[in-house]
Design an enzyme around this catalytic site. Structure first.
Site, PDB file in Angstrom:
ATOM      1  N   HIS A  61      -5.223   2.225  -6.666  1.00 31.70           N
ATOM      2  CA  HIS A  61      -4.246   3.125  -6.048  1.00 31.70           C
ATOM      3  C   HIS A  61      -2.812   2.750  -6.392  1.00 31.70           C
ATOM      4  CE1 HIS A  61      -3.080   0.502  -2.618  1.00 31.70           C
ATOM      5  NE2 HIS A  61      -4.347   0.139  -2.579  1.00 31.70           N
TER       6      HIS A  61
ATOM      7  N   ASP B  49      -1.539  -5.263  -4.730  1.00 31.15           N
ATOM      8  CA  ASP B  49      -2.139  -4.193  -3.906  1.00 31.15           C
ATOM      9  C   ASP B  49      -1.365  -2.904  -4.116  1.00 31.15           C
ATOM     10  OD1 ASP B  49      -3.534  -2.703  -2.060  1.00 31.15           O
ATOM     11  OD2 ASP B  49      -2.679  -3.696  -0.313  1.00 31.15           O
TER      12      ASP B  49
ATOM     13  N   GLU C  23      -3.147   5.682  -0.563  1.00 34.42           N
ATOM     14  CA  GLU C  23      -4.266   4.973   0.078  1.00 34.42           C
ATOM     15  C   GLU C  23      -3.800   4.259   1.335  1.00 34.42           C
ATOM     16  OE1 GLU C  23      -6.815   1.597   1.141  1.00 34.42           O
ATOM     17  OE2 GLU C  23      -4.817   1.420   0.290  1.00 34.42           O
ATOM     18  N   GLU C  24      -2.598   3.673   1.267  1.00 31.35           N
ATOM     19  CA  GLU C  24      -2.153   2.776   2.345  1.00 31.35           C
ATOM     20  C   GLU C  24      -1.916   3.494   3.670  1.00 31.35           C
ATOM     21  OE1 GLU C  24      -2.424  -0.232   2.227  1.00 31.35           O
ATOM     22  OE2 GLU C  24      -2.208  -0.951   0.177  1.00 31.35           O
TER      23      GLU C  24
ATOM     24  N   ASP D  57      -9.542  -2.997  -5.942  1.00 32.11           N
ATOM     25  CA  ASP D  57      -8.451  -2.957  -4.959  1.00 32.11           C
ATOM     26  C   ASP D  57      -8.483  -4.197  -4.076  1.00 32.11           C
ATOM     27  OD1 ASP D  57      -6.387  -2.209  -3.270  1.00 32.11           O
ATOM     28  OD2 ASP D  57      -7.592  -0.792  -2.118  1.00 32.11           O
TER      29      ASP D  57
ATOM     30  N   HIS E 277       0.508  -6.839   1.701  1.00 35.33           N
ATOM     31  CA  HIS E 277       1.338  -6.127   2.679  1.00 35.33           C
ATOM     32  C   HIS E 277       2.554  -6.938   3.136  1.00 35.33           C
ATOM     33  CE1 HIS E 277      -2.253  -3.361   4.046  1.00 35.33           C
ATOM     34  NE2 HIS E 277      -2.094  -3.384   2.742  1.00 35.33           N
TER      35      HIS E 277
END
Lengths: 359, 359
Positions: free
Chosen positions: A169, A181, A214-215, A241, A312
């Site tokens: 993604h 990520d 996606e997030e 991922d 993140h």
């Protein structure tokens, strides 16, 4: 130091002050009487430790995913959770959460791990004396905007043999740059498809989908599924991922009739030090829907030992990508595609998808 | 440098010289025509990498377990395997293997990882030119001798509630001292039972069994089972036999009726950073037979990332035990025992034991 979680409400500009009430788990918060929470700032602690398979994220991520809704329903004015991470840096770990039905959005944030440990020490020493905290969060909800999937195909020679969908993604959390990520997954799957393309035309078409959203809880993945299933003739899905570290395990969701195909894939992966697992593949957040609907899936599980040190956070940057391990990923995906794209047999998944066993 | 595997034949005193024929896997050896192997020294390579759950040992251990029998049946004069280990020291990894029916014992040894990599380079460069090797192995079969299990009990208050069996094994390979395999497991389970004993009498009897013979392929475990099942009223088994590093995951083989009991155990382990797994517990080499027969079992999976750096080598010594992680193990077993030994409900296993899923 703290960072807002997804869908958090903002505090007033001057901040929000309140008494802190601490819990060691979501279950403990859930069991508390509303009166113990009402008007207060909830803090939820946890003891997440690194795991190679990343399984700690499911269990220890509950404070972020469920905490804000429960705290809001009990009348809390805000919630802070210990970051869902395994590092000890002053970087908060954000991530998505959604307030459930009837739960008023409240300020919801992640404390960095060092700050969460400090707050826990303060609470433990305070005993029955009140501990107060002031937090300032400035998130804005700017509404729903358009994103887009990027789709590329390596055309196969046999349209009747079905399409293999792989990808990663494109979106990432704002704090970092999204290198692990999921820039890594985008790079790995694109590079593998490119290598297959360079080697000649495969039997099956390989589609690389770089998912646009996606997030936020899934957008690009479900959309691609809705538009392409079942008319798109997909026979196999797999997503990268989970960072850029080495693939350590392969798992399959293949029909029993495809046991020999799984054996051949496991055999080409063994020289890369990859072990064969026993659990069914899930195919990740963007492609898992296909597997749950009965399409065959494969997981190339990456080593997650340090993934939740960076994921993140502002630390999700390119220097975390180890080129040697990145190349092992590309080699593994290339080997898998070379077998799958040219396999003479039909490829079939499991219908219905097998449940995970518990207890 | 090399070390003899269990049940290896000896070479002549002056050594044994022969041409080396190399394979990348057991499957490759199996597929080779006998004529390519007859009269030669077989070498089997592999690419075992560290895994937290130790799952690489099953798959990449095949050269040691199956290689000698296959090589002997094909007429090889000896076999050397790359050590089933993940370190890069000049220490060979031994371990048990047994020649199958009709397979004449031949000299069977493990090369150290650096030496195996060197031999692989030599074979790759040699192309079609023969590579010769001389090996000297001096093992002796001294026949079957008596061993013994050491059994201790913390007596419970309620004999009808059944017995909990935990433990480790006392024997170890001759190269090292057995500090992590399995002095640690002996210490951990004994210390946990001792803590429960100090805290007062539990409802259920806790039996600690220190098995006298595990490394030779199981002796003390099967004997204890034969003597005590079903008359001994065991309701729960669990072994500690994977080193001294931290417990990272708990797995259960509990009847569905005991789901709430599993939930309570998972809850007391979460503050130690232990995640709940989805696969059934196996209860280890010495106690697994109970679980397969339907007794409830629990696995406290230890972090195996560095276990196969030391296991079955001269490096299995006390300095490898990290006191902080050892204490976490004792805390985890104590927490588990405190719940299990005092649980008011009946404890039941799964009959028949659930198979692992594949593919």
């Amino acid at each position: 130091m703290l960072t807002a979680l997804g869908n958090s409400a903002a505090t007033p500009e001057s901040g929000l002050e309140g008494e802190v009430v601490g819990f060691q788990s979501v279950a403990e918060l859930q069991a508390a009487p509303d009166a113990a929470v009402r008007g207060k700032i909830v803090f939820i602690n946890h003891a997440m430790a690194p795991t190679q398979d990343g399984s700690g994220y499911g269990q220890f991520g509950a404070p972020r995913r469920q905490g804000p809704t429960i705290a809001s329903r009990k009348g809390a004015v805000a919630i802070v959770v210990r970051s869902i991470g395994t590092d000890h840096h002053r970087n908060g770990h954000t991530g998505v959460q959604s307030f459930g039905e009837g739960a008023q959005p409240i300020p919801a944030a992640a404390l960095t791990v060092p700050d969460a440990e400090q707050l826990q020490r303060i609470l433990s020493r305070a005993g029955n004396r009140p501990v107060r905290m002031r937090i300032t969060l400035t998130p804005r909800n700017i509404g729903t905007h358009q994103s887009g999937n990027v789709v590329a195909e390596v055309p196969g020679t046999d349209p009747s043999a079905g399409v293999i969908i792989i990808g990663g993604h494109l979106d990432s959390w704002d704090l970092g740059t999204g290198a692990i990520d999921d820039g890594a997954g985008v790079a790995i799957t694109t590079a593998a498809a490119h290598r297959i393309m360079r080697a000649g035309r495969p039997r099956r078409t390989i589609r690389v989908v770089l998912f646009g959203a996606e997030e936020v809880g899934g957008g690009g993945g479900p959309t691609h599924f809705r538009v392409n299933n079942p008319t798109g003739n997909a026979v196999m899905v797999g997503e990268s991922d989970f960072g850029a570290d080495r693939v350590w395990r392969v798992e399959f969701s293949f029909a029993p009739a495809n046991a020999a195909l799984a054996d051949r894939i496991a055999a080409v992966l063994a020289p890369l030090g990859i072990v064969r697992g026993n659990d069914p593949a899930t195919a990740g957040a963007d492609l898992g829907q296909w597997v749950r609907a009965g399409t065959a899936g494969i997981d190339l599980n990456q080593d997650g030992t340090r993934y939740f040190d960076y994921h993140h956070t502002p630390d999700d940057t390119l220097d975390k990508v180890d080129p040697v391990q990145l190349r092992q990923n590309v080699a593994a995906w290339t080997a898998v595609l070379s077998v799958l794209a040219n396999a003479p047999e039909r490829i079939e998944g499991i219908t219905p998808a097998p449940p995970r066993q518990r207890p």
